[in-house]
Design a protein around this motif. Sequence first.
Motif, short mmCIF file in Angstrom:
data_model
loop_
_atom_site.label_atom_id
_atom_site.label_comp_id
_atom_site.label_asym_id
_atom_site.label_seq_id
_atom_site.Cartn_x
_atom_site.Cartn_y
_atom_site.Cartn_z
N HIS A 123 0.86 -1.19 0.00
CA HIS A 123 0.00 0.00 0.00
C HIS A 123 0.89 1.23 0.00
CE1 HIS A 123 -3.83 1.95 0.21
NE2 HIS A 123 -4.45 0.85 0.57
N VAL A 124 0.29 2.41 -0.16
CA VAL A 124 1.07 3.65 -0.20
C VAL A 124 1.40 4.17 1.19
CG1 VAL A 124 0.20 4.33 -2.47
CG2 VAL A 124 -1.00 5.09 -0.40
N ASP A 125 0.69 3.70 2.20
CA ASP A 125 0.93 4.11 3.58
C ASP A 125 0.52 2.97 4.51
OD1 ASP A 125 -1.88 4.15 3.86
OD2 ASP A 125 -1.98 6.31 3.57
N ASP A 126 0.57 3.23 5.81
CA ASP A 126 0.26 2.18 6.79
C ASP A 126 -1.08 2.41 7.50
OD1 ASP A 126 2.53 0.64 6.30
OD2 ASP A 126 3.75 1.75 7.74
N HIS A 127 -2.04 2.99 6.81
CA HIS A 127 -3.32 3.26 7.46
C HIS A 127 -4.03 1.99 7.92
CE1 HIS A 127 -4.91 2.37 3.42
NE2 HIS A 127 -6.05 2.11 4.03
N GLN A 128 -3.75 0.85 7.29
CA GLN A 128 -4.39 -0.39 7.73
C GLN A 128 -3.92 -0.82 9.11
OE1 GLN A 128 -4.58 -3.58 4.88
NE2 GLN A 128 -5.90 -2.41 3.50
N LEU A 129 -2.76 -0.35 9.54
CA LEU A 129 -2.31 -0.61 10.91
C LEU A 129 -3.26 0.05 11.91
CD1 LEU A 129 1.57 -0.19 10.81
CD2 LEU A 129 0.30 -2.24 11.47
N GLN A 130 -3.63 1.29 11.65
CA GLN A 130 -4.54 2.01 12.54
C GLN A 130 -5.92 1.35 12.55
OE1 GLN A 130 -2.70 3.96 10.15
NE2 GLN A 130 -1.12 4.44 11.66
N ILE A 131 -6.37 0.91 11.39
CA ILE A 131 -7.66 0.22 11.32
C ILE A 131 -7.61 -1.05 12.17
CG2 ILE A 131 -9.21 -1.06 9.78
CD1 ILE A 131 -8.38 1.01 7.57
N ALA A 132 -6.56 -1.86 11.97
CA ALA A 132 -6.43 -3.10 12.73
C ALA A 132 -6.31 -2.83 14.22
CB ALA A 132 -5.22 -3.90 12.23
N ASP A 133 -5.54 -1.81 14.59
CA ASP A 133 -5.40 -1.46 16.01
C ASP A 133 -6.75 -1.10 16.62
OD1 ASP A 133 -2.65 -1.89 16.16
OD2 ASP A 133 -2.16 0.22 15.74
N SER A 134 -7.56 -0.35 15.89
CA SER A 134 -8.87 0.06 16.41
C SER A 134 -9.78 -1.13 16.66
CB SER A 134 -9.55 1.03 15.43
OG SER A 134 -8.81 2.23 15.32
N PHE A 135 -9.84 -2.05 15.70
CA PHE A 135 -10.68 -3.23 15.87
C PHE A 135 -10.12 -4.16 16.95
CE2 PHE A 135 -12.40 -2.04 11.68
CZ PHE A 135 -13.74 -2.28 11.87
N ALA A 136 -8.80 -4.26 17.04
CA ALA A 136 -8.17 -5.12 18.05
C ALA A 136 -8.43 -4.59 19.46
CB ALA A 136 -6.67 -5.24 17.79
N LYS A 137 -8.38 -3.26 19.63
CA LYS A 137 -8.63 -2.67 20.96
C LYS A 137 -10.04 -2.98 21.45
CE LYS A 137 -5.30 1.05 20.71
NZ LYS A 137 -5.07 2.45 20.38
N LEU A 138 -10.97 -3.15 20.51
CA LEU A 138 -12.35 -3.50 20.87
C LEU A 138 -12.52 -5.00 21.08
CD1 LEU A 138 -14.15 -1.11 18.36
CD2 LEU A 138 -14.05 -0.86 20.85
N GLY A 139 -11.47 -5.76 20.81
CA GLY A 139 -11.53 -7.21 20.99
C GLY A 139 -12.23 -7.93 19.85
N TYR A 140 -12.43 -7.26 18.72
CA TYR A 140 -13.16 -7.86 17.59
C TYR A 140 -12.28 -8.75 16.73
CZ TYR A 140 -16.94 -4.44 18.39
OH TYR A 140 -17.94 -3.68 18.91
N ILE A 141 -10.98 -8.49 16.71
CA ILE A 141 -10.07 -9.20 15.81
C ILE A 141 -8.74 -9.44 16.52
CG2 ILE A 141 -11.10 -8.20 13.72
CD1 ILE A 141 -7.72 -6.96 14.41
N LEU A 142 -7.94 -10.31 15.92
CA LEU A 142 -6.54 -10.43 16.31
C LEU A 142 -5.71 -9.82 15.18
CD1 LEU A 142 -6.45 -14.11 17.62
CD2 LEU A 142 -6.40 -12.01 18.98
N LYS A 143 -4.71 -9.05 15.54
CA LYS A 143 -3.85 -8.41 14.53
C LYS A 143 -2.55 -9.18 14.42
CE LYS A 143 -1.32 -4.73 15.32
NZ LYS A 143 -0.82 -3.39 15.58
N CYS A 144 -2.09 -9.36 13.19
CA CYS A 144 -0.83 -10.05 12.93
C CYS A 144 -0.09 -9.26 11.86
CB CYS A 144 -1.10 -11.48 12.45
SG CYS A 144 0.39 -12.40 12.06
N GLU A 145 0.97 -8.55 12.27
CA GLU A 145 1.72 -7.73 11.32
C GLU A 145 2.75 -8.52 10.53
OE1 GLU A 145 3.27 -3.93 12.70
OE2 GLU A 145 1.79 -4.00 14.33
N GLU A 146 3.43 -9.43 11.18
CA GLU A 146 4.52 -10.16 10.54
C GLU A 146 4.18 -11.64 10.41
OE1 GLU A 146 6.85 -8.53 9.11
OE2 GLU A 146 6.42 -6.59 10.07
#
Length: 184
Positions: A123-146
């Motif tokens: 992607h052109v930036d890392d905005h999907q990190l912020q999206i994943a962080d937001s959903f993860a903080k709510l406990g809706y998803i697990l985030k896996c960067e690497e």
Amino acid sequence: MAGYAEVLSPSRLCWRNFLNGVCRMIFVAVGTQKFQMNRLLIEVDNLVGAGIIDADVYAQSGNSTYKPTGYNYAPFLTKQKFDEKIDECELLITHGGVGTIVSGLKHNKAIIVVPRLKKYKEHVDDHQLQIADSFAKLGYILKCEEMENLPAAIEKAKSYNFGTYKSYRGKLLKYLDRYIANTD
């Protein structure tokens, strides 16, 4: 109550199977961006080949150049086919697109989000990190960067207590209707 049998939707049956350690189908969705997301497709292929993933896997591979050998895939799916795959799966592994995440939440799926990252030219930036962080903080998803963390994320998802998604869309629309009505 005598003769009572719980009736579960296909999504809820898949969820129950997953919580019981049975995962018959994983759906991998990388979205429709013009960029590749080869690292996720390659890692899932490696995990299938090593027997770490023993479920059927189907991927929506988008514009990725990698062609999986251990599971079926299609670059793009119709909305109907995409919804069918979401409904069939026990586990959704997806990029950080809000639409795909919310679709998985509405279907009560266990979700691992692998955000597209600029450093991998996904992607052109890392905005999907912020999206994943937001959903993860709510406990809706697990985030896996690497990708080296994907096997652990899959294992964790089997016992993780995912939050119940509640949409505020209706409430927002009512608020906007009232606001517009009062601006005339």
